[in-house]
Design an enzyme around this catalytic site. Structure first.
Site, PDB file in Angstrom:
ATOM      1  N   LEU A 219       0.821  -1.210   0.000  1.00  0.00           N
ATOM      2  CA  LEU A 219       0.000   0.000   0.000  1.00  0.00           C
ATOM      3  C   LEU A 219       0.855   1.260   0.000  1.00  0.00           C
ATOM      4  O   LEU A 219       0.513   2.256   0.630  1.00  0.00           O
ATOM      5  CB  LEU A 219      -0.911  -0.009   1.233  1.00  0.00           C
ATOM      6  CG  LEU A 219      -1.890  -1.192   1.319  1.00  0.00           C
ATOM      7  CD1 LEU A 219      -2.464  -1.312   2.722  1.00  0.00           C
ATOM      8  CD2 LEU A 219      -3.000  -1.035   0.291  1.00  0.00           C
TER       9      LEU A 219
ATOM     10  N   ASP B 158       9.900  -4.222  -6.247  1.00  0.00           N
ATOM     11  CA  ASP B 158      10.851  -5.315  -6.444  1.00  0.00           C
ATOM     12  C   ASP B 158      11.687  -5.541  -5.192  1.00  0.00           C
ATOM     13  O   ASP B 158      11.944  -6.686  -4.789  1.00  0.00           O
ATOM     14  CB  ASP B 158      11.774  -5.011  -7.625  1.00  0.00           C
ATOM     15  CG  ASP B 158      11.002  -4.783  -8.913  1.00  0.00           C
ATOM     16  OD1 ASP B 158       9.897  -5.338  -9.053  1.00  0.00           O
ATOM     17  OD2 ASP B 158      11.503  -4.046  -9.776  1.00  0.00           O
TER      18      ASP B 158
END
Length: 313
Positions: free
Chosen positions: A226, A257
């Site tokens: 989020l 990532d």
């Protein structure tokens, strides 16, 4: 934290040479703006995740396909310098190494165009050639910058070997029910969760609704990121929000990532999931405070003081 018995993080994934332009604002359709700088950085979701896990201290093996070009050579040099096992990376004589064209505004927001190149040429049959590597892994990370059939075959093999599977569903695309059932950890961001669930995710409540839909598809754990609000952990036992770390973003490329790489690090070290996600939130936050993808990825020695000194503590 001992390393002797730690199994490796296996990343079957993508390489993208990121061509990054910084600009005061992203141009509108048909508009030209004057940028402030340009840089070239090795990246791609798979490579970023592999380097993150390695910098945190996990043994890492990466599998995928590079072009037989200068960008491919640069990637191998970069990964080898991070002590990542590159023995199973193939070279493609016909297709170039993947490229990402990235535009970043002065607020750190980005727009990205990906040209996958050789990444899409890594086949399910080539996954079968490394099935023993999958069998011995502590966790497998997958993304969607490769052929979806290749992703499905890798997940199928790992599931059969009882190897945990992290799927970072980016770039978002439709997934079939059989793939969902083989995923141990699905890690969408808000937009990816909305794409997969049909629920617009803008706060914790909507995130929980999206997570419930995805759990019903058979995924064991949803870890929904989020941004600066942190992440939601959802499974059949609990649904818990892990707060984020407030930082001033400079470049958001690679944040998701690095979160996934940190998650894999925690899994192979048998860390508690909530502790792992807290650390992954910290790693993602540190990543956005520097420019570039791989150059911005933090080391373990940087993460621990950041977590301890956080105002959230």
């Amino acid at each position: 934290m001992g390393q002797t018995q730690t199994k490796s993080v296996l990343v079957i994934g993508s390489f993208m040479m990121d061509l990054v332009a910084l600009t005061p604002r992203i141009p509108e359709d048909g508009e030209t703006v004057i940028g402030t700088s340009f840089g070239r950085f090795p990246g791609g979701k798979g490579a970023n995740q592999a380097v993150t896990a390695a910098r945190l201290g996990a043994p890492v093996t990466m599998v995928g396909k590079l072009g037989a070009d200068d960008f491919g050579d640069e990637f191998l040099h970069t990964l080898n310098a991070e002590s990542i096992n590159t023995s199973y990376i193939l070279r493609d004589q016909l297709h170039p190494t993947g490229v990402g064209s990235i535009y970043i505004d002065e607020h750190g927001n980005n727009r990205i165009i990906v040209i996958p190149g050789s990444n899409l040429q890594f086949t399910p049959q080539e996954v079968d050639n490394v099935k023993e590597v999958i069998r011995e892994a502590g966790v497998l990370i997958l993304q969607l910058e490769m052929n979806i059939l290749t992703v499905k075959r890798a997940a199928e093999l790992a599931h059969g070997f009882n190897v945990p599977v992290i799927l970072n569903p980016a770039p978002a695309q439709e997934l079939d029910d059989e793939l969902y059932k083989k995923i141990t950890y699905l890690t969408p961001n808000q937009k990816e969760a909305q794409f997969l669930s049909g629920i617009e995710v803008h706060d914790q409540n909507s995130a929980q609704k999206a997570a419930e839909i995805l759990l019903d598809k058979g995924v064991q754990n949803i870890i929904l990121t989020l941004a600066d609000q942190g992440a939601l952990i959802a499974n059949k036992h609990k649904m818990i929000h892990i707060p984020g770390f407030p930082v001033e973003p400079i470049d958001t490329v690679g944040a998701g990532d690095s979160f996934n790489g940190a998650l894999a690090f925690g899994i192979v070290h048998a860390m508690d999931l909530e502790e792992t996600v807290e650390m992954a939130n910290a790693v993602g936050a540190l990543t956005v405070t520097k420019k570039g993808a791989i150059p911005s990825l933090p080391y373990y020695k940087d993460v621990q003081p950041f977590v301890i000194d956080s105002p959230l503590k």
